[in-house]
Enzyme design. Sequence first.
Site, PDB file in Angstrom:
ATOM      1  N   ASP A   1       0.847  -1.189   0.000  1.00  0.00           N
ATOM      2  CA  ASP A   1       0.000   0.000   0.000  1.00  0.00           C
ATOM      3  C   ASP A   1       0.889   1.248   0.000  1.00  0.00           C
ATOM      4  O   ASP A   1       1.918   1.300   0.660  1.00  0.00           O
ATOM      5  CB  ASP A   1      -0.905  -0.003   1.244  1.00  0.00           C
ATOM      6  CG  ASP A   1      -2.032   1.005   1.139  1.00  0.00           C
ATOM      7  OD1 ASP A   1      -3.200   0.583   1.027  1.00  0.00           O
ATOM      8  OD2 ASP A   1      -1.757   2.226   1.175  1.00  0.00           O
TER       9      ASP A   1
ATOM     10  N   HIS B   1     -10.291  -4.954  -3.436  1.00  0.00           N
ATOM     11  CA  HIS B   1      -8.977  -5.327  -2.890  1.00  0.00           C
ATOM     12  C   HIS B   1      -9.108  -5.721  -1.432  1.00  0.00           C
ATOM     13  O   HIS B   1      -9.897  -5.143  -0.697  1.00  0.00           O
ATOM     14  CB  HIS B   1      -7.974  -4.179  -3.024  1.00  0.00           C
ATOM     15  CG  HIS B   1      -8.496  -2.861  -2.548  1.00  0.00           C
ATOM     16  ND1 HIS B   1      -9.363  -2.095  -3.300  1.00  0.00           N
ATOM     17  CD2 HIS B   1      -8.307  -2.187  -1.391  1.00  0.00           C
ATOM     18  CE1 HIS B   1      -9.667  -0.999  -2.637  1.00  0.00           C
ATOM     19  NE2 HIS B   1      -9.053  -1.032  -1.456  1.00  0.00           N
TER      20      HIS B   1
HETATM   21  P1  5GP Z   1      -9.602   1.651   0.177  1.00  0.00           P
HETATM   22  O1  5GP Z   1      -9.654   3.017   0.827  1.00  0.00           O
HETATM   23  O2  5GP Z   1     -10.283   1.699  -1.177  1.00  0.00           O
HETATM   24  O3  5GP Z   1     -10.087   0.539   1.044  1.00  0.00           O
HETATM   25  O4  5GP Z   1      -8.064   1.333  -0.059  1.00  0.00           O
HETATM   26  C1  5GP Z   1      -7.338   1.905  -1.093  1.00  0.00           C
HETATM   27  C2  5GP Z   1      -5.890   1.808  -0.684  1.00  0.00           C
HETATM   28  O5  5GP Z   1      -5.107   1.941  -1.841  1.00  0.00           O
HETATM   29  C3  5GP Z   1      -5.444   2.902   0.288  1.00  0.00           C
HETATM   30  O6  5GP Z   1      -4.935   2.300   1.480  1.00  0.00           O
HETATM   31  C4  5GP Z   1      -4.378   3.675  -0.484  1.00  0.00           C
HETATM   32  O7  5GP Z   1      -3.287   4.055   0.332  1.00  0.00           O
HETATM   33  C5  5GP Z   1      -3.953   2.681  -1.547  1.00  0.00           C
HETATM   34  N1  5GP Z   1      -3.560   3.272  -2.804  1.00  0.00           N
HETATM   35  C6  5GP Z   1      -4.220   4.228  -3.525  1.00  0.00           C
HETATM   36  N2  5GP Z   1      -3.577   4.495  -4.665  1.00  0.00           N
HETATM   37  C7  5GP Z   1      -2.485   3.693  -4.683  1.00  0.00           C
HETATM   38  C8  5GP Z   1      -1.419   3.521  -5.621  1.00  0.00           C
HETATM   39  O8  5GP Z   1      -1.346   4.158  -6.677  1.00  0.00           O
HETATM   40  N3  5GP Z   1      -0.462   2.598  -5.296  1.00  0.00           N
HETATM   41  C9  5GP Z   1      -0.504   1.865  -4.143  1.00  0.00           C
HETATM   42  N4  5GP Z   1       0.491   1.004  -3.927  1.00  0.00           N
HETATM   43  N5  5GP Z   1      -1.500   2.005  -3.245  1.00  0.00           N
HETATM   44  C10 5GP Z   1      -2.476   2.918  -3.509  1.00  0.00           C
END
Ligand code: 5GP
Length: 110
Positions: free
Chosen positions: A30, A96
């Site tokens: 992440d 994810h």
């Molecule tokens: P959500 O908020 O949708 O459950 O999780 C999305 C996650 O993706 C977040 O923890 C954020 O830090 C991570 N994230 C967003 N964009 C990117 C990216 O471009 N690369 C990586 N490695 N992580 C990302």
Amino acid sequence: MSDCIFCKIANGELNTEFVYENDYVVVFKDLNPTAPYHLLCVPKTHVESLAELEDEKLMAELLKGVKAAAKKVGLTDYRTVINTGKEAGQSVFHIHFHIIGGRPLNWPAG
Ligand code: 5GP
Ligand code: ZN
């Protein structure tokens, strides 16, 4: 989906380092880790969220990917999270699993 960041990552378009990969999923770090280990297990095909996930094979492969990645990095104790929908904290609309570990984690989470 062409404008989806996790599709781009899973397709290798952004040269992201994969902690684990098989035919169905990729696992990578992440960008904003909340613990010493914070990995994301992402299917190679675009599915918006758990609410849209119908493919039972892919359901199983996501969990298998989580287990394999944790084992590969030596994580025995870890939390898995899927945020579904904006109000629950989903910010990337390509399903994810978060895999979080490497420090004591409180439960229930805020
Ligand atoms: P959500 O908020 O949708 O459950 O999780 C999305 C996650 O993706 C977040 O923890 C954020 O830090 C991570 N994230 C967003 N964009 C990117 C990216 O471009 N690369 C990586 N490695 N992580 C990302
Ligand atoms: Zn996508």
